[in-house]
Design a protein around this motif. Structure first.
Motif, PDB file in Angstrom:
ATOM      1  N   PHE A  87       0.870  -1.169   0.000  1.00  0.00           N
ATOM      2  CA  PHE A  87       0.000   0.000   0.000  1.00  0.00           C
ATOM      3  C   PHE A  87       0.917   1.232   0.000  1.00  0.00           C
ATOM      4  O   PHE A  87       1.512   1.578   1.024  1.00  0.00           O
ATOM      5  CB  PHE A  87      -0.934  -0.021   1.205  1.00  0.00           C
ATOM      6  N   HIS A 111       2.728  -1.221   5.941  1.00  0.00           N
ATOM      7  CA  HIS A 111       1.929  -1.009   4.739  1.00  0.00           C
ATOM      8  C   HIS A 111       2.155  -2.104   3.705  1.00  0.00           C
ATOM      9  O   HIS A 111       1.826  -1.928   2.523  1.00  0.00           O
ATOM     10  CB  HIS A 111       2.233   0.361   4.136  1.00  0.00           C
ATOM     11  N   SER A 151     -14.935   0.555  -3.897  1.00  0.00           N
ATOM     12  CA  SER A 151     -14.202   1.369  -2.930  1.00  0.00           C
ATOM     13  C   SER A 151     -13.796   0.539  -1.720  1.00  0.00           C
ATOM     14  O   SER A 151     -14.613  -0.188  -1.146  1.00  0.00           O
ATOM     15  CB  SER A 151     -15.072   2.549  -2.474  1.00  0.00           C
ATOM     16  N   GLU A 153     -11.426   0.826   2.020  1.00  0.00           N
ATOM     17  CA  GLU A 153     -10.635   1.597   2.977  1.00  0.00           C
ATOM     18  C   GLU A 153      -9.928   0.634   3.922  1.00  0.00           C
ATOM     19  O   GLU A 153     -10.520  -0.336   4.400  1.00  0.00           O
ATOM     20  CB  GLU A 153     -11.514   2.557   3.785  1.00  0.00           C
ATOM     21  N   ILE A 154      -8.657   0.916   4.156  1.00  0.00           N
ATOM     22  CA  ILE A 154      -7.848   0.151   5.103  1.00  0.00           C
ATOM     23  C   ILE A 154      -7.517   1.068   6.272  1.00  0.00           C
ATOM     24  O   ILE A 154      -6.964   2.150   6.064  1.00  0.00           O
ATOM     25  CB  ILE A 154      -6.542  -0.354   4.464  1.00  0.00           C
ATOM     26  N   VAL A 157      -8.461   4.503   5.765  1.00  0.00           N
ATOM     27  CA  VAL A 157      -7.739   5.253   4.730  1.00  0.00           C
ATOM     28  C   VAL A 157      -8.133   4.695   3.368  1.00  0.00           C
ATOM     29  O   VAL A 157      -8.049   3.483   3.131  1.00  0.00           O
ATOM     30  CB  VAL A 157      -6.214   5.157   4.921  1.00  0.00           C
ATOM     31  N   LEU A 158      -8.545   5.558   2.465  1.00  0.00           N
ATOM     32  CA  LEU A 158      -9.041   5.145   1.156  1.00  0.00           C
ATOM     33  C   LEU A 158      -7.909   4.676   0.245  1.00  0.00           C
ATOM     34  O   LEU A 158      -6.839   5.295   0.177  1.00  0.00           O
ATOM     35  CB  LEU A 158      -9.776   6.304   0.479  1.00  0.00           C
ATOM     36  N   ILE A 159      -8.158   3.561  -0.447  1.00  0.00           N
ATOM     37  CA  ILE A 159      -7.272   3.158  -1.541  1.00  0.00           C
ATOM     38  C   ILE A 159      -7.675   4.004  -2.741  1.00  0.00           C
ATOM     39  O   ILE A 159      -8.651   3.711  -3.436  1.00  0.00           O
ATOM     40  CB  ILE A 159      -7.400   1.659  -1.856  1.00  0.00           C
ATOM     41  N   PRO A 162      -6.140   2.078  -6.945  1.00  0.00           N
ATOM     42  CA  PRO A 162      -6.070   0.607  -6.923  1.00  0.00           C
ATOM     43  C   PRO A 162      -5.280   0.058  -8.110  1.00  0.00           C
ATOM     44  O   PRO A 162      -5.267   0.654  -9.194  1.00  0.00           O
ATOM     45  CB  PRO A 162      -7.542   0.192  -7.012  1.00  0.00           C
ATOM     46  N   HIS A 173      -1.115  -0.885  -4.408  1.00  0.00           N
ATOM     47  CA  HIS A 173      -2.193   0.093  -4.434  1.00  0.00           C
ATOM     48  C   HIS A 173      -1.700   1.395  -3.800  1.00  0.00           C
ATOM     49  O   HIS A 173      -0.929   1.374  -2.837  1.00  0.00           O
ATOM     50  CB  HIS A 173      -3.415  -0.408  -3.654  1.00  0.00           C
ATOM     51  N   VAL A 175      -2.484   4.687  -1.537  1.00  0.00           N
ATOM     52  CA  VAL A 175      -3.431   5.098  -0.488  1.00  0.00           C
ATOM     53  C   VAL A 175      -3.261   6.580  -0.190  1.00  0.00           C
ATOM     54  O   VAL A 175      -2.210   7.179  -0.466  1.00  0.00           O
ATOM     55  CB  VAL A 175      -3.244   4.270   0.798  1.00  0.00           C
ATOM     56  N   PHE A 179      -1.536   4.375   7.385  1.00  0.00           N
ATOM     57  CA  PHE A 179      -2.506   3.595   8.144  1.00  0.00           C
ATOM     58  C   PHE A 179      -2.377   3.860   9.640  1.00  0.00           C
ATOM     59  O   PHE A 179      -3.304   3.640  10.399  1.00  0.00           O
ATOM     60  CB  PHE A 179      -2.306   2.101   7.893  1.00  0.00           C
TER      61      PHE A 179
END
Length: 355
Positions: A87, A111, A151, A153-154, A157-159, A162, A173, A175, A179
């Protein structure tokens, strides 16, 4: 001079931003151990380097210059397992990090997950799913999953980008932000990363402050930082179940292979293989060499034993199931000992377990 004052002349801003990113990359790189010098790289190493190069180029093309540079300089930090999902942090997020370099390096490992998860696979997983990372004992959580919108989120937090890079067993991906941020102790050396509560609640035994839990955490961290990363990931992912089945497991001998490709295997097979590498008794190298050849060693895998196939007294080499012990007593405490071995034990008889 503050950044705002420096950028009163707008044309200076790109220069100062690039400098901040460069300094962040240098600080991370300086904290890493020297890279081994392989004068004759193997085919696997050549493939590894090709993936790192192509991944770095893809990141750079999408604007992730800092992550591209780190990945190209030291790919082992992110591609240490047979499968990886990275990420990628944006340049601004990395340039704003002011923590100790070791903590920043661990944050980047936080990450990275040792599994191949393109966005289509992530969208299949239920919300609340926890994923392992390269930081022992720390996981990330899918806090939002909207398959209709595509959509994910990890850790909230939005990816945003992608599938920046997909190749074989590697997915990357982009982000929007970190995180988590490392919380340093007063010494500035030790640190903690706070994982989502949904994952922390699943830790069970590992969250307890018991002496056994602390010891197992030390073991996983030792394996991870001493060349046994893939095995450490496998062990860590299964520890909760192992300690549930063996609540009185307060001593053990662990045979740790440097290369452990089974970390990407199905969970039943991985569980069997990891248990096959652990004895419920502490046996130092000297104690093992004192045993006769063909002596049987009980493992955590029911009805599956290891056998001493040569002894130091006869061949000056100790082997278990035909596998040499290359790093005897690599880790030793009052109740636990780790021996490094040249390769994983043969698993031909274990595949039926996963069927």
């Amino acid at each position: 001079m503050p950044m705002a004052a420096s950028c009163s002349h707008w044309w200076h801003c790109p220069f100062y931003f690039a400098m901040a990113v460069t300094l962040a990359v240098i600080s991370i790189y300086a904290s890493m151990p020297p890279r081994p010098n392989h004068s004759n790289p193997t085919a696997a190493a050549a493939i590894h380097n090709r993936l790192a190069f192509n991944a770095s180029r893809a990141l750079r093309n999408h604007g992730f210059t800092a992550m591209a540079t780190i990945l190209q300089i030291y790919p082992e930090q992110f591609l240490s397992s047979p499968q990886s999902t990275i990420f990628a942090l944006q340049d601004a997020a990395i340039s704003n990090l002011s923590a100790h370099p070791n903590a920043v390096k661990r944050l980047l490992q936080y990450h990275t997950s040792p599994s191949n998860l393109p966005i289509k696979e992530l969208l299949k997983k239920p919300q609340g799913t926890c994923l392992p990372t390269l930081v022992p004992g720390k996981r990330i959580a899918m806090t939002k999953n909207d398959a209709k919108k595509g959509s994910v989120e990890i850790n909230d937090v939005l990816i945003a980008h992608p599938d920046v890079f997909l190749d074989g067993a590697i997915s990357i991906h982009g982000v929007l932000g970190p995180f988590s941020r490392p919380e340093l102790h007063e010494t500035g050396q030790d640190w903690e990363i706070t994982e989502p509560p949904v994952c922390d609640s699943h830790c069970g035994i590992l969250s307890n402050s018991s002496k056994i839990s602390d010891e197992w955490t030390r073991i996983v961290r030792f394996l991870s930082s001493n060349g046994f990363v893939s095995f450490a990931i496998g062990l860590h992912s299964l520890l909760y179940g192992i300690l549930q089945d063996y609540p009185d497991l307060n001593s053990a001998t662990i045979f740790a292979p440097v290369e452990f490709v089974f970390v990407a295997s199905s969970r039943p097979l991985l569980d069997a293989i990891v248990r096959f590498h652990i004895l419920p008794k502490r046996l130092t190298f000297m104690e093992l060499t004192s045993l006769p050849e063909k002596a049987s060693l009980w493992t955590l895998l029911l009805n599956r034993n290891l056998v001493i196939t040569s002894s130091a007294s006869s061949k000056q080499v100790l082997a278990i199931n035909g596998v040499k012990i290359t790093a005897p007593d690599a880790f030793s405490s009052e109740h636990f000992v780790i021996h490094g071995i040249s390769r994983a034990f043969s698993t031909e008889t274990l595949f039926k377990i996963a069927e």
